[in-house]
Design a protein around this motif. Structure first.
Motif, PDB file in Angstrom:
ATOM      1  N   PHE A 104       1.069  -0.823  -0.211  1.00 41.89           N
ATOM      2  CA  PHE A 104       0.120   0.609  -0.124  1.00 41.89           C
ATOM      3  C   PHE A 104       0.571   1.314   0.456  1.00 41.89           C
ATOM      4  O   PHE A 104       1.828   1.085   0.953  1.00 41.89           O
ATOM      5  CB  PHE A 104      -0.599  -0.200   1.297  1.00 41.89           C
ATOM      6  CG  PHE A 104      -2.031  -1.055   1.759  1.00 41.89           C
ATOM      7  CD1 PHE A 104      -3.592  -0.696   0.888  1.00 41.89           C
ATOM      8  CD2 PHE A 104      -1.649  -2.218   1.620  1.00 41.89           C
ATOM      9  CE1 PHE A 104      -4.636  -1.426   1.280  1.00 41.89           C
ATOM     10  CE2 PHE A 104      -3.200  -3.263   0.703  1.00 41.89           C
ATOM     11  CZ  PHE A 104      -4.064  -2.846   0.808  1.00 41.89           C
ATOM     12  N   ARG A 105       1.247   1.763  -0.790  1.00 36.14           N
ATOM     13  CA  ARG A 105       1.803   3.466  -1.071  1.00 36.14           C
ATOM     14  C   ARG A 105       1.051   4.444   0.044  1.00 36.14           C
ATOM     15  O   ARG A 105      -0.360   4.641   0.220  1.00 36.14           O
ATOM     16  CB  ARG A 105       1.210   3.606  -2.847  1.00 36.14           C
ATOM     17  CG  ARG A 105       2.405   2.667  -3.562  1.00 36.14           C
ATOM     18  CD  ARG A 105       1.937   3.577  -5.350  1.00 36.14           C
ATOM     19  NE  ARG A 105       2.658   2.228  -5.885  1.00 36.14           N
ATOM     20  CZ  ARG A 105       2.503   2.324  -7.874  1.00 36.14           C
ATOM     21  NH1 ARG A 105       1.765   3.559  -7.134  1.00 36.14           N
ATOM     22  NH2 ARG A 105       2.227   1.452  -8.191  1.00 36.14           N
ATOM     23  N   PRO A 106       2.236   5.221   0.888  1.00 33.58           N
ATOM     24  CA  PRO A 106       3.812   4.592   0.098  1.00 33.58           C
ATOM     25  C   PRO A 106       3.786   3.595   1.914  1.00 33.58           C
ATOM     26  O   PRO A 106       4.656   2.888   1.549  1.00 33.58           O
ATOM     27  CB  PRO A 106       4.133   5.705   1.256  1.00 33.58           C
ATOM     28  CG  PRO A 106       2.876   6.680   1.953  1.00 33.58           C
ATOM     29  CD  PRO A 106       2.074   6.129   1.250  1.00 33.58           C
ATOM     30  N   SER A 107       3.058   3.292   2.637  1.00 32.77           N
ATOM     31  CA  SER A 107       3.285   2.277   3.038  1.00 32.77           C
ATOM     32  C   SER A 107       1.523   2.019   4.047  1.00 32.77           C
ATOM     33  O   SER A 107       1.312   2.168   4.384  1.00 32.77           O
ATOM     34  CB  SER A 107       3.775   2.525   4.447  1.00 32.77           C
ATOM     35  OG  SER A 107       3.290   3.610   5.640  1.00 32.77           O
ATOM     36  N   ARG A 108       1.478   0.495   4.555  1.00 30.16           N
ATOM     37  CA  ARG A 108       0.235   0.441   5.064  1.00 30.16           C
ATOM     38  C   ARG A 108      -0.108   1.169   5.963  1.00 30.16           C
ATOM     39  O   ARG A 108      -0.826   1.067   6.526  1.00 30.16           O
ATOM     40  CB  ARG A 108       0.330  -1.399   6.065  1.00 30.16           C
ATOM     41  CG  ARG A 108       0.538  -2.729   4.677  1.00 30.16           C
ATOM     42  CD  ARG A 108       0.618  -3.726   4.904  1.00 30.16           C
ATOM     43  NE  ARG A 108       0.388  -4.911   4.134  1.00 30.16           N
ATOM     44  CZ  ARG A 108       0.624  -5.930   4.423  1.00 30.16           C
ATOM     45  NH1 ARG A 108       1.262  -6.385   5.736  1.00 30.16           N
ATOM     46  NH2 ARG A 108       1.392  -6.926   3.607  1.00 30.16           N
ATOM     47  N   ALA A 113      -3.561   4.934   9.140  1.00 29.96           N
ATOM     48  CA  ALA A 113      -3.597   6.315   9.714  1.00 29.96           C
ATOM     49  C   ALA A 113      -4.462   7.037   8.633  1.00 29.96           C
ATOM     50  O   ALA A 113      -5.409   7.958   8.770  1.00 29.96           O
ATOM     51  CB  ALA A 113      -2.298   6.819   9.957  1.00 29.96           C
ATOM     52  N   LYS A 114      -4.338   7.899   8.019  1.00 30.35           N
ATOM     53  CA  LYS A 114      -4.881   8.458   6.680  1.00 30.35           C
ATOM     54  C   LYS A 114      -6.795   8.057   6.858  1.00 30.35           C
ATOM     55  O   LYS A 114      -7.768   8.957   7.443  1.00 30.35           O
ATOM     56  CB  LYS A 114      -4.557   8.278   5.344  1.00 30.35           C
ATOM     57  CG  LYS A 114      -5.361   9.767   4.381  1.00 30.35           C
ATOM     58  CD  LYS A 114      -5.051   9.174   3.134  1.00 30.35           C
ATOM     59  CE  LYS A 114      -5.836   9.523   2.479  1.00 30.35           C
ATOM     60  NZ  LYS A 114      -5.400   9.232   0.960  1.00 30.35           N
ATOM     61  N   GLN A 115      -6.981   6.735   6.963  1.00 26.79           N
ATOM     62  CA  GLN A 115      -8.364   5.896   6.570  1.00 26.79           C
ATOM     63  C   GLN A 115      -8.734   5.896   8.214  1.00 26.79           C
ATOM     64  O   GLN A 115     -10.158   6.263   8.289  1.00 26.79           O
ATOM     65  CB  GLN A 115      -8.464   4.691   6.198  1.00 26.79           C
ATOM     66  CG  GLN A 115      -7.958   4.703   3.842  1.00 26.79           C
ATOM     67  CD  GLN A 115      -9.259   5.746   3.382  1.00 26.79           C
ATOM     68  OE1 GLN A 115     -10.226   6.240   3.593  1.00 26.79           O
ATOM     69  NE2 GLN A 115      -7.707   6.394   2.640  1.00 26.79           N
ATOM     70  N   GLU A 251      -6.078   0.814  -1.291  1.00 31.31           N
ATOM     71  CA  GLU A 251      -6.679   1.898  -0.477  1.00 31.31           C
ATOM     72  C   GLU A 251      -8.433   1.745  -0.515  1.00 31.31           C
ATOM     73  O   GLU A 251      -8.183   2.255   0.511  1.00 31.31           O
ATOM     74  CB  GLU A 251      -5.489   2.858  -1.208  1.00 31.31           C
ATOM     75  CG  GLU A 251      -5.894   4.284   0.169  1.00 31.31           C
ATOM     76  CD  GLU A 251      -5.203   5.409   0.211  1.00 31.31           C
ATOM     77  OE1 GLU A 251      -6.011   6.349   0.792  1.00 31.31           O
ATOM     78  OE2 GLU A 251      -3.949   5.053  -1.381  1.00 31.31           O
ATOM     79  N   SER A 252      -8.466   2.408  -1.779  1.00 32.20           N
ATOM     80  CA  SER A 252     -10.062   2.549  -2.104  1.00 32.20           C
ATOM     81  C   SER A 252     -11.092   1.245  -1.731  1.00 32.20           C
ATOM     82  O   SER A 252     -11.873   1.715  -0.972  1.00 32.20           O
ATOM     83  CB  SER A 252     -10.462   2.540  -3.461  1.00 32.20           C
ATOM     84  OG  SER A 252     -10.099   1.569  -4.396  1.00 32.20           O
TER      85      SER A 252
END
Length: 425
Positions: A104-108, A113-115, A251-252
């Motif tokens: 997963f870019r840039p990392s899992r 953390a973003k989601q 990611e989506s």
């Protein structure tokens, strides 16, 4: 033909094939072609209103179609299912070395953390009476990052300051910690755990089956979203506790899976009973008032609310009073939770042929945003209609009405216009 001539002709043919491959690939090198699909800014076009839209909307329409079908089937089969409006949710985040993988870019870890940040904000928007806590797992140890609370900013700030991957993951230690924390929750609260698991193994100090049985006896619903491959122990945990287990593809897909946990789930059978809950509606403190906050044990000026029972000061709502234990809420919180009990019926898909009829010109615009329902070339696009008021809406307004507004503008306009017509008669 001599051998030298054959070699020369073969060399020219190979050069022509290489030139053709370069033309097909746009003259990109091999390492450049792997990033060519990420140039999403080149897949935009300007519509008649001056807005930028993606050229290929098939993915958007397909996702909306799946969501509408899921909502329709849910309403048809579970019309009278009770929902857990007061939820106590712990999010367990795997920060082992597996979270540093870069599939997963840039990392899992960065994607999670973003989601999680987006999920926390969406969770409190849809569940204003609920509370969230964060738990991290690294080096085989589970740590409680934040206690249960109703402030999204405090959770996000604490998470962003503790990002770092190391060691192994321990599913049993995380469940033991969460089970001990949720066992103190009152009986009317719905206990849930959402585990975001990156590892393919778990390093446990004991028998994890006993821990799963304790969670089941404590009526804790455990759900897992995996970022690698499917694991038997995670699937067994979710099946025993009534949760859901899924594995994210990208990611989506991960965003779609985690957002499915934002609306309140159906209540467990033992919780589906009527309970009277004591709640307090505190008054907001005056601008110049000075008092000690019971949450942080600090002196604050003009900030917070006063408990109606013990007159203690708290910083934010909803929360439980640290002095008397009374649950403190505000009236808008109750009003925002009301729409889960009476959701809007899913809109029906309408065949676009009726827009070509001159008698239906008034229906060629969306009732919500007043934008034209005709696509480029005056061809009818995809749109839906409310089954009650028969007003037509575009897909963007359909999503906004069902996920954010929770009221049909067409039905509300008819409701407010009927008394006026009656008075005029």
């Amino acid at each position: 033909m001599t051998n030298s001539e054959r070699k020369r002709l073969n060399g020219e043919a190979e050069e022509e094939e290489e030139d053709e491959d370069d033309n097909l690939n746009g003259g990109l090198e091999a390492w450049e072609r792997s990033y060519a699909d990420d140039r999403s800014w080149e897949a935009l076009q300007e519509d008649e209103s001056g807005f930028l839209r993606p050229i290929d909307n098939s993915a958007f329409y397909h996702a909306q179609y799946r969501r509408r079908l899921r909502d329709r089937s849910l309403v048809a089969t579970t019309a009278r299912i009770q929902k857990g409006l007061i939820r106590y949710l712990y999010i367990v985040i795997d920060l082992s070395r597996a979270a540093a993988e870069m599939d997963f870019r840039p990392s899992r870890m960065a994607v999670v953390a973003k989601q999680v940040e987006a999920f926390v904000r969406e969770f409190f928007d849809q569940n204003p009476l609920s509370q969230i806590g964060l738990v991290t797992v690294k080096d085989g140890v589970a740590n409680c990052l934040t206690d249960l609370g109703g402030s999204p900013e405090s959770h996000i700030k604490a998470l962003m300051g503790k990002l770092g991957c190391s060691g192994d993951s321990s599913l049993q230690n995380a469940l033991d910690l969460v089970q001990g924390l949720l066992s103190q929750i009152p009986s009317y609260g719905h206990r849930e755990v959402l585990i975001l698991y990156s590892a393919l193994s778990t390093c446990d100090p004991g028998d994890i089956m006993e821990t799963i049985q304790k969670c089941k006896e404590s009526k804790i619903r455990c759900s897992v979203i995996g970022l690698s491959a499917e694991m038997f122990i995670c699937k067994h945990l979710c099946q025993d506790t009534g949760g859901s287990y899924s594995v994210a593809l990208d990611e989506s897909h991960f965003k779609e899976l985690i957002m499915e946990h934002a609306p309140p789930p159906p209540a467990i059978a033992e919780f589906a009973i009527a309970n009277l809950i004591k709640m307090g509606f505190p008054q907001r403190a005056g601008e110049g008032s000075i008092s000690i906050c019971s949450c942080h044990k600090e002196v604050k000026v003009g900030v917070g609310y006063t408990c109606p029972r013990c007159k203690a000061r708290v910083c934010e709502l909803p929360t439980d009073c640290r002095i008397c234990g009374l649950q403190l809420v505000s009236s808008p919180h109750l009003a925002r939770s009301y729409h889960h009990l009476f959701p809007i019926a899913p809109f029906d898909e309408v065949t676009p042929l009726c827009l070509n009829d001159p008698r239906n010109r008034s229906r060629s615009t969306c009732f919500g945003c007043q934008q034209s329902l005709l696509s480029s070339g005056n061809k009818p696009g995809l749109y839906v209609a409310c089954p009650k008021c028969k007003k037509h809406f575009c897909l963007e307004c359909d999503i906004y009405i069902h996920e954010s507004l929770h009221n049909c503008p067409g039905c509300e306009s008819l409701r407010h216009s009927n008394p006026i017509v009656a008075n005029e008669g």
